[in-house]
Design a protein around this motif. Structure first.
Motif, mmCIF file in Angstrom:
data_model
loop_
_atom_site.group_PDB
_atom_site.id
_atom_site.type_symbol
_atom_site.label_atom_id
_atom_site.label_comp_id
_atom_site.label_asym_id
_atom_site.label_seq_id
_atom_site.Cartn_x
_atom_site.Cartn_y
_atom_site.Cartn_z
ATOM 1 N N ILE B 193 14.155 12.052 101.271
ATOM 2 C CA ILE B 193 14.696 12.494 102.556
ATOM 3 C C ILE B 193 13.600 13.128 103.424
ATOM 4 N N TRP B 194 12.644 13.794 102.761
ATOM 5 C CA TRP B 194 11.549 14.419 103.523
ATOM 6 C C TRP B 194 10.606 13.370 104.083
ATOM 7 N N PHE B 195 10.304 12.346 103.252
ATOM 8 C CA PHE B 195 9.468 11.251 103.754
ATOM 9 C C PHE B 195 10.158 10.559 104.922
ATOM 10 N N LEU B 196 11.465 10.340 104.759
ATOM 11 C CA LEU B 196 12.229 9.684 105.817
ATOM 12 C C LEU B 196 12.152 10.505 107.101
ATOM 13 N N ALA B 197 12.322 11.817 106.966
ATOM 14 C CA ALA B 197 12.285 12.685 108.141
ATOM 15 C C ALA B 197 10.917 12.616 108.817
ATOM 16 N N ALA B 198 9.851 12.604 107.996
ATOM 17 C CA ALA B 198 8.502 12.559 108.570
ATOM 18 C C ALA B 198 8.268 11.250 109.311
ATOM 19 N N ILE B 199 8.619 10.134 108.661
ATOM 20 C CA ILE B 199 8.434 8.820 109.297
ATOM 21 C C ILE B 199 9.247 8.731 110.576
ATOM 22 N N SER B 200 10.492 9.208 110.482
ATOM 23 C CA SER B 200 11.385 9.143 111.631
ATOM 24 C C SER B 200 10.823 9.956 112.804
ATOM 25 N N ALA B 201 10.333 11.147 112.504
ATOM 26 C CA ALA B 201 9.811 12.007 113.568
ATOM 27 C C ALA B 201 8.627 11.344 114.270
ATOM 28 N N VAL B 202 7.694 10.807 113.481
ATOM 29 C CA VAL B 202 6.518 10.161 114.076
ATOM 30 C C VAL B 202 6.939 8.954 114.918
ATOM 31 N N THR B 203 7.843 8.152 114.347
ATOM 32 C CA THR B 203 8.295 6.946 115.049
ATOM 33 C C THR B 203 8.961 7.292 116.372
ATOM 34 N N ILE B 204 9.843 8.309 116.337
ATOM 35 C CA ILE B 204 10.578 8.666 117.539
ATOM 36 C C ILE B 204 9.626 9.218 118.608
ATOM 37 N N LEU B 205 8.617 9.956 118.168
ATOM 38 C CA LEU B 205 7.672 10.524 119.130
ATOM 39 C C LEU B 205 6.815 9.450 119.791
ATOM 40 N N LEU B 206 6.395 8.456 119.001
ATOM 41 C CA LEU B 206 5.458 7.453 119.530
ATOM 42 C C LEU B 206 6.153 6.319 120.285
ATOM 43 N N SER B 207 7.371 5.983 119.844
ATOM 44 C CA SER B 207 8.006 4.769 120.361
ATOM 45 C C SER B 207 8.180 4.704 121.875
ATOM 46 N N PRO B 208 8.583 5.818 122.541
ATOM 47 C CA PRO B 208 8.741 5.690 124.001
ATOM 48 C C PRO B 208 7.454 5.225 124.680
ATOM 49 N N PHE B 209 6.313 5.663 124.179
ATOM 50 C CA PHE B 209 5.042 5.281 124.804
ATOM 51 C C PHE B 209 4.714 3.819 124.511
ATOM 52 N N VAL B 210 4.947 3.415 123.256
ATOM 53 C CA VAL B 210 4.696 2.007 122.899
ATOM 54 C C VAL B 210 5.644 1.098 123.686
ATOM 55 N N THR B 211 6.921 1.507 123.741
ATOM 56 C CA THR B 211 7.901 0.716 124.490
ATOM 57 C C THR B 211 7.509 0.618 125.960
ATOM 58 N N ALA B 212 7.076 1.753 126.529
ATOM 59 C CA ALA B 212 6.674 1.761 127.937
ATOM 60 C C ALA B 212 5.505 0.807 128.161
ATOM 61 N N ALA B 213 4.539 0.816 127.235
ATOM 62 C CA ALA B 213 3.392 -0.086 127.368
ATOM 63 C C ALA B 213 3.859 -1.536 127.322
ATOM 64 N N ALA B 214 4.800 -1.823 126.415
ATOM 65 C CA ALA B 214 5.302 -3.191 126.296
ATOM 66 C C ALA B 214 6.065 -3.607 127.554
ATOM 67 N N LEU B 215 6.835 -2.668 128.141
ATOM 68 C CA LEU B 215 7.568 -2.978 129.375
ATOM 69 C C LEU B 215 6.599 -3.269 130.510
ATOM 70 N N ARG B 216 5.564 -2.429 130.621
ATOM 71 C CA ARG B 216 4.568 -2.611 131.680
ATOM 72 C C ARG B 216 3.953 -3.991 131.616
ATOM 73 N N LEU B 217 3.520 -4.363 130.402
ATOM 74 C CA LEU B 217 2.796 -5.637 130.313
ATOM 75 C C LEU B 217 3.712 -6.815 130.588
ATOM 76 N N ASN B 218 5.010 -6.656 130.279
ATOM 77 C CA ASN B 218 5.922 -7.760 130.521
ATOM 78 C C ASN B 218 6.357 -7.856 131.970
ATOM 79 N N LEU B 219 6.402 -6.709 132.654
ATOM 80 C CA LEU B 219 6.910 -6.698 134.025
ATOM 81 C C LEU B 219 5.816 -7.064 135.012
ATOM 82 N N SER B 220 4.631 -6.498 134.797
ATOM 83 C CA SER B 220 3.613 -6.619 135.839
ATOM 84 C C SER B 220 2.600 -7.686 135.492
ATOM 85 N N ASP B 221 3.047 -8.909 135.504
ATOM 86 C CA ASP B 221 2.060 -9.974 135.335
ATOM 87 C C ASP B 221 2.524 -11.239 136.027
#
Lengths: 187, 221, 237
Positions: B193-221
């Protein structure tokens, strides 16, 4: 650049406060691309665009009132809900929504899901959204598409009001608007 | 913040209207879990041991179900352009969408999971672990899913590609999620459960930025 | 490296380097394979130890290829270098190929060791997931028609995978210890006696050179294809 080939080069224009620019040109000449570039939805391969001194692409987007090919009407939501959403999204006045719906002739359809609206009614909803958000730089891509004569004069009224307030509009169109504007011919 | 809340509210409203995806994901989740005993037999001991894993796998699959439409619907009807021109910014769009996806699928799945666990004879002592692991882990599934959905935004049949892209990335979440439940079934302490919490926290923190980068590259080309 | 990132310079340079690279790869493979076959059998594993000489280097290149792909993706994304995009794109099928080789030779090795072709062993399982990462990357490239967009999307995916790989590796290790305890491949180091080290080392270098030889050939082909395509487009309009 489109498919690795330049769409246009050496395009220069300057639009002052209260002025409109009509972008003309045959299909595929890059009218939509030009508007997307100005909106900041596209990154220019070369060159610079700035609006009242804002050169950053995404920051400039906050000044843009966009009317594209798609009207962005969600089939599940009603026009009133759509306008409420956009009022919250871009900081427009909620109180003006009933009068806006009246203005664009959607009072009776205001609470119907958008999937029942005609193409022209969806375009009118987009016009209401444009006025609601009150952005200083309007970018209109074929704004007359799907509009009837009454809708067309509604658009012109909105446009005149917008320009009279010292704002700017760029319009890509094939049709004559009957407005005093600058013209930019793309080939 | 107001703009993000508006987008969140709009998406929740659409999902709960007729034809929305909220109920469908739940039905799919229940169907997969119900189908399992027909495949592997009804031995209560066996079911109790695999319950956590099955519920986790079914939950992940149910999460994938409507994922391809997360941004695509807005992309196709022009709303993504309008959102991009709003004060939200791409990071804001991504964050609101991730939260919306979790509220529409992850949270309801978590809520009905105990009911399905009952069908699979999960020992009572493992229920808290099941709920907790789903509560911690499903947001990470939504977060990773949104990044993949943004990457496949312009692909017409992106929904078919998503499981392939996400399978290796979601493996750790399933491993630790199901591991946490199994630990309670076997009455051992394994720290999942602790490993899960750690992975989840990192994923949730990073994902909005990765998603935003993916949206940018798909929209503006 | 970036100094050679110009496709034209790359074509000239690779043209000169390629024959040498091919030669070196062939020689190293000849020596490595000869040593692999003639080395005395292991006292524990017997003749099957020879599978190690084709398995371990394949596994090593499979991982290195992902590292290379992620690095090229990063350079392509940050510096907008078309050559880096092409390098990442062309490395992926090779990486998938070497991963498949590692999986196949691994399960062949597993047959006499475990008595079955597949065991959810930590190493094998992570390589299976690595294989899926490669497949996803290749599929994403092929699904997006616009080349520039495909390159950037795939690059983002490669980087997501690179960040996740250690987590995947760790979780799989944790999972195998939870379910079955120690496994045979767990630590190759102390098990390997010195006689095996030389052939293993030579084979590892040979595999690495093979990867780069094939990569350069693939990049050259892709560049030539793109030139042909843009020439055809240019003459038609």
């Amino acid at each position: 650049m489109r498919g690795g080939r330049p769409v246009f080069r050496d395009v220069n224009f300057r639009v002052g406060r209260g002025e409109a620019l009509v972008v003309e040109g045959p299909n595929g000449s890059g009218k939509t691309s030009l508007l997307r570039l100005v909106a900041g939805l596209l990154a220019p391969a070369a060159g610079a665009i700035s609006f009242s001194g804002i050169a950053d692409r995404e920051e400039r987007g906050n000044s843009v009132g966009w009317l594209g090919h798609h009207d962005g009407a969600k089939p599940q939501l009603s026009p009133r809900e759509m306008l409420l959403f956009f009022a919250q999204l871009c900081g427009g006045a909620r109180e003006s929504i009933p009068s806006l719906l009246q203005l664009v002739g959607l009072s009776r359809a205001a609470d119907l899901p958008c999937q029942y609206l005609s193409a022209g009614q969806k375009r009118r909803l987009a016009l209401a959204r444009l006025k609601l958000c009150g952005r200083p730089l309007w970018l209109l891509d074929e704004p007359l598409a799907a509009l009837d004569a009454q809708g067309k004069s509604l658009l012109l009224d909105l446009l005149r009001e917008h320009l009279a307030a010292g704002s700017i509009a760029l319009i890509a169109t094939h049709e004559l608007l009957g407005l005093q504007t600058q013209r930019l011919q793309l080939t | 913040m107001r703009a993000a809340a508006a987008l969140l509210a709009r998406d929740l409203r659409i999902a709960t209207r007729a034809g929305g995806s909220a109920v469908l994901a739940l039905a799919f989740f229940a169907a997969v879990v119900t189908l399992l005993p027909f495949g592997i037999g009804s031995d209560p001991k066996l079911l109790a041991r695999v319950a956590g894993g099955v519920i986790w796998v079914a939950a992940v699959l149910a999460n994938l179900l409507g994922l391809d439409r997360l941004f695509q619907a807005d992309y196709e009807d022009g709303n993504l352009d309008l959102l991009a021109l709003s004060p939200l910014g791409f990071e804001g769009i991504a964050a609101a969408k991730i939260v919306a996806h979790w509220l529409i699928t992850g949270l309801p799945l978590t809520v009905i999971a105990p009911l399905l666990a009952l069908l699979l004879n999960l020992p009572p002592s493992a229920y808290p672990a099941l709920l907790l692991s789903l509560l911690i882990g499903t947001p990470a599934v939504s977060a990773l899913g949104s990044a993949a959905a943004a990457l496949t935004l312009s692909i017409r049949r992106g929904g078919l590609l998503l499981p392939l892209l996400l399978l290796p990335l979601l493996a750790p979440v399933v491993i630790f999620g199901a591991g946490a439940v199994l630990a309670q079934v076997d009455r051992v302490e394994n720290g999942a459960i602790w490993f899960l919490a750690a992975i989840s926290a990192v994923t949730i923190l990073l994902s909005p930025f990765v998603t935003a980068a993916a949206l940018r590259l798909n929209l503006s080309d | 490296m970036l100094a050679y990132a110009n496709p034209q310079r790359f074509m000239e340079l690779s043209h000169r380097v390629l024959p040498w690279l091919c030669g070196a790869t062939a020689v190293l493979f000849a020596v490595g394979l000869y040593l692999s076959v003639t080395v005395p059998p292991d006292y524990q594993q017997g003749e099957t130890v020879r599978i190690m000489f084709v398995h371990v280097p394949a596994a090593w290149v499979a991982m290195m290829a992902y590292g290379f792909m992620a690095l090229a993706s990063l350079i392509g994304l940050v510096n907008r270098h078309p050559l880096a995009d092409v390098a990442a794109k062309e490395a992926a099928p090779l990486g998938a190929l070497f991963t498949a080789m590692a999986l196949i030779t691994g399960s062949l090795w597993g047959r006499p060791m475990w008595g079955t072709y597949w065991v959810w062993d930590g190493r094998l399982t992570s390589f299976l997931l690595l294989f899926f990462l490669y497949l996803g990357y290749i599929a994403l490239w092929n699904a997006i028609e616009n080349e520039v967009r495909a390159a950037r999307a795939a690059a983002v995916l490669a980087l997501i995978g690179a960040v996740n790989l250690p987590i995947i590796e760790f979780s799989v290790q944790w999972w195998t210890t939870l379910h079955q305890g120690e496994s045979i491949f767990r630590s190759g180091g102390p098990l390997i006696s010195a006689v095996f080290l030389w052939p293993l080392f030579i084979m590892a270098v040979a595999y690495t050179l093979l990867f780069f030889t094939l990569l350069i050939v693939r990049i050259r082909t892709e560049i030539l294809e793109r030139r042909t395509r843009s020439a055809a487009l240019g003459s038609s309009s």
